[in-house]
Design a protein around this motif. Sequence first.
Motif: not given
Length: 287
Positions: A230-245
């Motif tokens: 239920g927590d909000v987490v970030a989704c990063h690509d392999h370069q560390g760029v947040e693409i979604a959450r």
Amino acid sequence: MGVIQAYESCFMEHEVRAAQILLSHEDLSDRTRYLNARSTLQTLLELGAMPVVNENDTVATAELCFGDNDTLAALVANLINADGLVILTDQEGLFTADPRVVADARLVPSAAANDPSLADMAGAVGSLGRGGMQSKLNAAKLAARSGADTVIARGRLTDVLMRLARGEELGTHLYADSEPMTAREQWLAGQLSLAGTLVLDPGAVEVLQHSGRSLLAVGIQSVSGSFFRGDVVACHDHQGVEIARGLVNYDAVEVARLCGKSSDQIESLLGYVGEEEIIHRDNLILL
């Protein structure tokens, strides 16, 4: 005379009641409190009262604070689906360069809120507030998520708010240039503190960005942070760029065990199956 008393006295001259609202990061990060805050503000507006919003500094910490009133104003604009946001400052608006340093700097009368070239024009922190012009640009991007335009103008201009309300062109107009997000998407996008991070493989990044599907365990390479279902987490690509959450369906320890595994292995690895997705597409927003 206290600040809120000054507001009350000024508004009462126009037979309008002022109502002080103190918000903390937790009021906007927790979904229930977020909805309660929105309901309170909407009710006050329906009753004809003028909410005066500020950060609740008595409970804010460096890690869990809005950082500046520009950000807070933009999040409140999202909260009530405002038509527009006005940020008053000590400058005429956004210039092509710092006018205090560059003599031929020109005022930017209008631009898209998400125009990447604007970042290079923002100078250092201004003499008023903590944010400077950069935080005002970031606030305009936040406000644009709910379809609100932003005007950055000089606060000491005579009758500046009345003139803007009449349609006079003052300062810099940063217009919303993307489709408005839903209220739930705005809440997710506006999270200032995330519980953890999931690093995705290129295939998962491609699926999320172009197929509109849920995030499965097979597409996760690694996990960081201590989070719970239920927590909000970030989704990063392999370069560390947040693409979604989004809202995660499993605890951090469980997701770490599921990384790179197919959904039909969840029960054998965890002893139970909650959901097939780590983040369902309805609880995920692309950035």
